[in-house]
Each structure stands twice: as C-alpha cells, then as structure tokens.
Design a protein around this motif. Structure first.
Motif, PDB file in Angstrom:
ATOM      1  N   LEU A 133       0.822  -1.216   0.000  1.00  0.00           N
ATOM      2  CA  LEU A 133       0.000   0.000   0.000  1.00  0.00           C
ATOM      3  C   LEU A 133       0.851   1.259   0.000  1.00  0.00           C
ATOM      4  N   LEU A 134       1.979   1.203   0.717  1.00  0.00           N
ATOM      5  CA  LEU A 134       2.797   2.395   0.940  1.00  0.00           C
ATOM      6  C   LEU A 134       4.011   2.458   0.021  1.00  0.00           C
ATOM      7  N   HIS A 135       3.886   1.915  -1.169  1.00  0.00           N
ATOM      8  CA  HIS A 135       4.997   1.988  -2.119  1.00  0.00           C
ATOM      9  C   HIS A 135       5.375   3.456  -2.327  1.00  0.00           C
ATOM     10  N   PRO A 136       6.656   3.792  -2.207  1.00  0.00           N
ATOM     11  CA  PRO A 136       7.066   5.203  -2.292  1.00  0.00           C
ATOM     12  C   PRO A 136       6.631   5.916  -3.572  1.00  0.00           C
ATOM     13  N   CYS A 149      -0.419   9.594  -7.184  1.00  0.00           N
ATOM     14  CA  CYS A 149      -0.737   9.061  -5.864  1.00  0.00           C
ATOM     15  C   CYS A 149      -1.908   8.082  -5.924  1.00  0.00           C
ATOM     16  N   ARG A 150      -1.750   6.979  -5.206  1.00  0.00           N
ATOM     17  CA  ARG A 150      -2.841   6.026  -5.012  1.00  0.00           C
ATOM     18  C   ARG A 150      -3.175   5.860  -3.535  1.00  0.00           C
ATOM     19  N   THR A 151      -2.172   6.069  -2.669  1.00  0.00           N
ATOM     20  CA  THR A 151      -2.367   5.922  -1.227  1.00  0.00           C
ATOM     21  C   THR A 151      -2.034   7.235  -0.543  1.00  0.00           C
ATOM     22  N   VAL A 207      -4.578   5.703   4.567  1.00  0.00           N
ATOM     23  CA  VAL A 207      -3.867   4.999   5.634  1.00  0.00           C
ATOM     24  C   VAL A 207      -3.661   5.995   6.769  1.00  0.00           C
ATOM     25  N   VAL A 208      -4.011   5.592   7.982  1.00  0.00           N
ATOM     26  CA  VAL A 208      -3.917   6.487   9.135  1.00  0.00           C
ATOM     27  C   VAL A 208      -3.088   5.833  10.245  1.00  0.00           C
ATOM     28  N   PRO A 209      -1.894   6.371  10.535  1.00  0.00           N
ATOM     29  CA  PRO A 209      -1.172   5.920  11.729  1.00  0.00           C
ATOM     30  C   PRO A 209      -1.859   6.530  12.952  1.00  0.00           C
ATOM     31  N   ALA A 216     -10.543   3.431   6.419  1.00  0.00           N
ATOM     32  CA  ALA A 216      -9.107   3.585   6.200  1.00  0.00           C
ATOM     33  C   ALA A 216      -8.358   2.391   6.791  1.00  0.00           C
ATOM     34  N   THR A 217      -7.131   2.200   6.328  1.00  0.00           N
ATOM     35  CA  THR A 217      -6.235   1.232   6.944  1.00  0.00           C
ATOM     36  C   THR A 217      -5.581   1.911   8.142  1.00  0.00           C
ATOM     37  N   VAL A 218      -5.897   1.440   9.334  1.00  0.00           N
ATOM     38  CA  VAL A 218      -5.351   2.029  10.555  1.00  0.00           C
ATOM     39  C   VAL A 218      -4.097   1.263  10.951  1.00  0.00           C
ATOM     40  N   THR A 219      -3.044   1.998  11.231  1.00  0.00           N
ATOM     41  CA  THR A 219      -1.761   1.374  11.528  1.00  0.00           C
ATOM     42  C   THR A 219      -1.031   2.203  12.576  1.00  0.00           C
ATOM     43  N   THR A 220       0.277   2.037  12.672  1.00  0.00           N
ATOM     44  CA  THR A 220       1.090   2.788  13.628  1.00  0.00           C
ATOM     45  C   THR A 220       2.278   3.411  12.906  1.00  0.00           C
ATOM     46  N   THR A 221       2.898   4.371  13.567  1.00  0.00           N
ATOM     47  CA  THR A 221       4.096   4.987  13.002  1.00  0.00           C
ATOM     48  C   THR A 221       5.182   3.954  12.765  1.00  0.00           C
ATOM     49  N   ASP A 222       5.420   3.092  13.751  1.00  0.00           N
ATOM     50  CA  ASP A 222       6.482   2.088  13.605  1.00  0.00           C
ATOM     51  C   ASP A 222       6.208   1.138  12.452  1.00  0.00           C
ATOM     52  N   ALA A 223       4.942   0.788  12.245  1.00  0.00           N
ATOM     53  CA  ALA A 223       4.605  -0.109  11.142  1.00  0.00           C
ATOM     54  C   ALA A 223       4.870   0.556   9.795  1.00  0.00           C
ATOM     55  N   VAL A 224       4.568   1.841   9.695  1.00  0.00           N
ATOM     56  CA  VAL A 224       4.855   2.569   8.453  1.00  0.00           C
ATOM     57  C   VAL A 224       6.358   2.629   8.215  1.00  0.00           C
ATOM     58  N   LEU A 225       7.105   2.953   9.253  1.00  0.00           N
ATOM     59  CA  LEU A 225       8.558   3.015   9.117  1.00  0.00           C
ATOM     60  C   LEU A 225       9.121   1.648   8.719  1.00  0.00           C
ATOM     61  N   GLY A 226       8.543   0.591   9.261  1.00  0.00           N
ATOM     62  CA  GLY A 226       8.968  -0.751   8.892  1.00  0.00           C
ATOM     63  C   GLY A 226       8.654  -1.073   7.440  1.00  0.00           C
ATOM     64  N   ALA A 227       7.520  -0.577   6.956  1.00  0.00           N
ATOM     65  CA  ALA A 227       7.142  -0.817   5.563  1.00  0.00           C
ATOM     66  C   ALA A 227       8.078  -0.110   4.597  1.00  0.00           C
ATOM     67  N   TRP A 228       8.658   1.013   5.053  1.00  0.00           N
ATOM     68  CA  TRP A 228       9.575   1.772   4.184  1.00  0.00           C
ATOM     69  C   TRP A 228      11.019   1.341   4.340  1.00  0.00           C
ATOM     70  N   LYS A 229      11.271   0.446   5.286  1.00  0.00           N
ATOM     71  CA  LYS A 229      12.649   0.028   5.510  1.00  0.00           C
ATOM     72  C   LYS A 229      13.124  -0.782   4.316  1.00  0.00           C
ATOM     73  N   ARG A 230      14.243  -0.371   3.733  1.00  0.00           N
ATOM     74  CA  ARG A 230      14.751  -1.054   2.555  1.00  0.00           C
ATOM     75  C   ARG A 230      15.301  -2.424   2.938  1.00  0.00           C
TER      76      ARG A 230
END
Length: 222
Positions: free
Chosen positions: A13-16, A143-145, A172-174, A198-212
């Motif tokens: 969902l959070l593809h850059p 933008c899609r997300t 998407v809402v942290p 919306a997809t409810v998540t957390t800041t850490d989960a978003v950061l994890g999704a962006w971790k290369r």
C-alpha cells in the motif's frame, strides 16, 4: 506485532512511488508553543504525536515519498473565509490568528519541510482536500495511497480521510500520528469511524514498511 501478511500488505500500500504523506494543520498557530488551541497543542506534543509525524516526514524524505503539508489560514480581513458554523465564529475571536504570511501558519518543529515538499494553503472550509489544490496535485503525482497525519481528530482528519476515500484514494492512518481533544476521543473515533474506511496502523509499522530490505546473496568483499 503485525503478522507477515499485514506487513506485506502495508508495504504494498505504501509503495514510495504511489504514496503521499499528508500532514494536516501541523502549524505553529495550532500545535506550536504559541497555539490558538493550547489544549490541542498540549495533547499533540505530550502524546508523542507531533514527534511521530516528524519521524514519518523524515523517513518519507529519506525514502523518496512525496510529502505534502496542508495549512489552514485566513486573511486579516477574513475575506473568503467561512462564517456558517460556530467553529469559524469562535476561531475569529481567538488571540492567535492563522493569518497568511504570519509565523502561525509556518509548519511547526520538529516537523521539517524539505525543498521538494508541497505546501497547500486553504482559506476556507474544514477539509484539506475539498476545494483546494490537494486532489489535482495528488493525481499529477500518481498518488494512489494517502497517508494522513496531523490534527485534529475532531474535524480536519476525518474530513481528509472521507474526502480521500470519496475521491478514490486508499487512506492509511497511523493512529499514533493524529491527535484531538479530549485525548480519549481520538482512539474512540479511530475505532468506530476511521477504521471503517481507512487502513489504521502505527508509526512504527509505516517506518517498517519503508525500511529497505537487504539484498539477498550479495557478494562478500574479499
């Protein structure tokens, strides 16, 4: 801890290339030390929400995710602004005004604004999207997300999420990167309203999704 499946879904969902991080009213006159709304500012800061937004913005800059800051402001003469609700009339009497060009409408520390960020200002209404440049800019960016952060969970955040969904974006809402008053209202609103659209998540989960991810099978230097 999120499951592998939920992590992979969030990562997709959070593809850059197709995600925009939106900060809503994270401005000096709202969440800063000289806020027109000190109770909201205190909650945003003491809860760690503002720091989480700053972390997300920094990670977005690092990972090539477009950042957009939505700022609410008004002309000193009030021209073009709404007067059709109690909220607007009360805001007009506050000691700190969100006047165009003033310190109050600058994005508040610790959130950083990079040269590549877009700042969209509105003179009317309750939503960062309705009647502003946000939607056409998002479409031009591919933008899609839309990752929604900021204040307040009482009004502007649900407006932003509803409008995003109505316009065809995935929201998407942290939950730990939005704030409202009283503090206990926000989790109830997230659970009973935002979680339905919306997809409810957390800041850490978003950061994890962006971790290369590390490259597999990379050659070891001799």
């Amino acid at each position: 801890m999120p499951s592998r499946e939920s992590h992979e879904r969030l990562t997709a969902l959070l593809h850059p290339a197709t995600t925009v991080l939106l900060t809503v009213e994270c401005q000096q006159g709202v969440v800063g030390s000289d806020s027109a709304l000190p109770e909201l500012a205190a909650v945003a800061r003491s809860s760690g929400v503002l720091n989480n937004i700053a972390r997300l913005v920094a990670a977005a800059h690092e990972n090539g995710v477009q950042v957009m800051h939505a700022v609410a402001e008004s002309r000193p003469d009030g021209r073009g602004g709404n007067r059709n609700a109690r909220l607007f009339r009360a805001a007009a009497r506050l000691p700190v005004q969100q006047h165009t060009g003033s310190t109050a409408v600058r994005v508040a520390p610790p959130v950083e604004v990079a040269d590549e960020d877009l700042v969209v200002r509105r003179l009317h209404g309750l939503s960062p999207l309705a009647g502003t440049d946000v939607d056409p800019l998002l479409r031009n960016l591919g933008c899609r997300t839309l990752l929604v952060t900021g204040v307040s969970a009482n009004i502007a955040i649900p407006n932003a999420v509803f409008d995003a969904v109505n316009l065809g974006y995935t929201a998407v809402v942290p939950a730990d990167a939005i704030a409202g008053v009283p503090a206990e209202y926000t989790p109830a609103m997230v659970r009973n309203t935002l979680a339905l659209v919306a997809t409810v998540t957390t800041t850490d989960a978003v950061l994890g999704a962006w971790k290369r991810p590390r490259r597999q099978g990379a050659a070891t230097p001799a």
